[in-house]
Design an enzyme around this catalytic site. Structure first.
Site, short mmCIF file in Angstrom:
data_model
loop_
_atom_site.label_atom_id
_atom_site.label_comp_id
_atom_site.label_asym_id
_atom_site.label_seq_id
_atom_site.Cartn_x
_atom_site.Cartn_y
_atom_site.Cartn_z
N CYS A 115 0.65 -1.29 0.02
CA CYS A 115 0.07 -0.14 0.08
C CYS A 115 1.05 1.27 -0.01
O CYS A 115 0.39 2.29 -0.36
CB CYS A 115 -1.02 0.21 1.18
SG CYS A 115 -1.98 -1.36 1.15
N HIS A 278 -3.80 7.07 1.02
CA HIS A 278 -4.13 5.72 0.40
C HIS A 278 -5.30 5.36 0.71
O HIS A 278 -5.84 5.27 1.89
CB HIS A 278 -2.92 4.65 1.07
CG HIS A 278 -3.42 3.15 0.80
ND1 HIS A 278 -3.59 2.76 -0.47
CD2 HIS A 278 -3.57 2.37 1.68
CE1 HIS A 278 -4.05 1.40 -0.14
NE2 HIS A 278 -3.94 1.11 0.80
N ASN A 308 -9.90 -0.90 -2.46
CA ASN A 308 -8.59 -0.62 -2.03
C ASN A 308 -7.71 -1.12 -3.33
O ASN A 308 -7.70 -2.40 -3.71
CB ASN A 308 -8.17 -1.26 -0.95
CG ASN A 308 -6.83 -1.23 -0.29
OD1 ASN A 308 -5.88 -0.94 -1.25
ND2 ASN A 308 -6.41 -1.36 0.91
#
Ligand code: UT7
Length: 351
Positions: A115, A278, A308
């Site tokens: 991430c 993020h 995501n």
């Protein structure tokens, strides 16, 4: 003034195939209500199973970023590619992108920071530009998660969160005093490595896993081979995540690394025009916004539409924010990420 790097062009690509929360209920015991309430996600995109790969999506995003930078693929002099879902175990996607775009024989570096991958990649590219070594660096984040998730009820805590897509930027040098990447801040702490990880295939031979109390991974066979039938039978080839534990660390590290970037430049949260976190979970982003007392117009979220997308989430969100006119010349923008590793990172820039 010393050389800085600026984002000269940005692009994104998401697959056409939209998967709503209700679509997922056909495969697993979940609900739109649970997913929306816990994550904010309403839908995500899944790549065409055979027609699209992590690299082909990256190519589409890169074409747009390159065009918007006013250059051609032939002008790119270095590639930094962040992904956790590469086309091959090796070689990395960087060389596949170089080939697919017909670039010169430029260097291609693959970043494996999940991430935080895009911010790590951006920071790396920034150093090459600042040093004067390269003038047009392509930085990419791309993920095809849909190929590696457990879509049965067993894997629902992970699989409902993730989506596919790609984002890319071109970094170029600038000598403008009020423009460019001001600083980047990178961190890691491997004590949480097994809390969010995909163990197999790998060479760990149970070395790191055996002492961990991981509810889903107590089978002695994990890791004794690089790859085995037992791994497949026991669903040990999918990512593992202890969501609540990740959540607790995320809400601590996100605000810390954002404040760190501001303080390093003698700036305050009130100076920030846009935070692009993020896109891990809307609840995390909202927690960070509240903690830093940011107004709604200071934070950009689009996890509702894409889920995501790991290394791709920041460039996708930044690209949409820019396309919507939320980022303008001179704006102070903070990119911040937290994820598997654990790693966390931020970049502060003047657009
Ligand atoms: O970008 C990478 C970094 N990752 C993250 O930042 C993720 C951070 N963590 C999270 O976002 C949250 O922990 C999740 C969204 C993953 C999970 O939310 P939670 O509120 O922490 O739920 P939980 O894991 O504590 O599970 C609560 C319940 C459990 O049932 P019981 O034991 O209470 O009966 C789960 O089995 O919800 C159940 N559950 C689900 N139910 C319906 C787990 N996944 C699902 C699902 N649908 N998809």
């Amino acid at each position: 003034m010393s050389l800085r790097s600026k984002i000269a062009g940005i692009g994104m690509y998401v697959p056409k195939n939209v998967f709503t929360n209700n679509d997922l209920t056909k495969y697993m015991d979940t609900s739109d209500e649970w997913i929306t309430e816990r994550t904010g996600i309403k839908e995500r995109r899944f790549a065409d199973r055979s027609g699209e790969t992590t690299t082909t999506m990256a190519v589409e995003a890169s074409k747009i970023a390159i065009e918007r930078a006013g250059i051609t693929a032939q002008d790119i002099d270095f590639i930094v590619f962040a992904t956790l879902s590469p086309d091959y175990y090796f070689p990395g996607c960087g060389v596949l992108l170089q080939r697919a775009m017909g670039m010169k024989d430029v260097g291609a570096l693959d970043v494996r920071n999940q991430c935080s991958g895009f911010v790590y990649a951006l920071s790396t590219a920034d150093q090459f530009v600042r040093s004067g070594m390269y003038k047009n660096v392509l930085v990419v984040g791309s993920e095809k998660h849909s190929f590696g998730l457990d879509f049965s009820t067993r894997g629902r805590n992970v699989s409902v969160i993730f989506g596919d897509g790609a984002g890319a930027v071109v970094l170029q040098p600038t000598e403008e005093e009020d423009q460019g990447i001001l600083s980047t801040h990178l961190h890691s702490n491997g004590n949480g490595a097994e809390i969010l990880a995909m163990y197999n295939p790998g060479t760990h031979a149970n070395h790191w896993i055996k002492d961990q109390k991981l509810a889903d991974f107590d089978d002695a066979e994990i890791g004794e081979m690089f790859f085995s039938h037992a791994m497949i039978d026991n669903a040990q080839v999918f990512p593992f995540m202890d969501g609540p534990s990740v959540f607790k660390v995320a809400v601590e590290k996100f605000p810390a690394v954002i404040v760190e970037s501001l303080e390093a430049n003698n700036l305050k949260t009130t100076d920030l025009n846009l935070l692009v976190p993020h896109q891990a979970n809307l609840r995390i982003a909202q927690f960070v916004q509240k903690k830093l007392q940011l107004r709604d117009d200071q934070v950009f979220n689009n996890i509702q539409k894409y889920g995501n997308t790991t290394a791709a989430s920041i460039p996708i969100a930044l690209c949409e924010a820019w396309e919507q006119g939320r980022v303008n010349r001179g704006d102070l923008v903070c990119l911040a990420a937290f994820g598997s590793g654990f790693t966390w990172a931020s970049a502060l820039l003047r657009w």
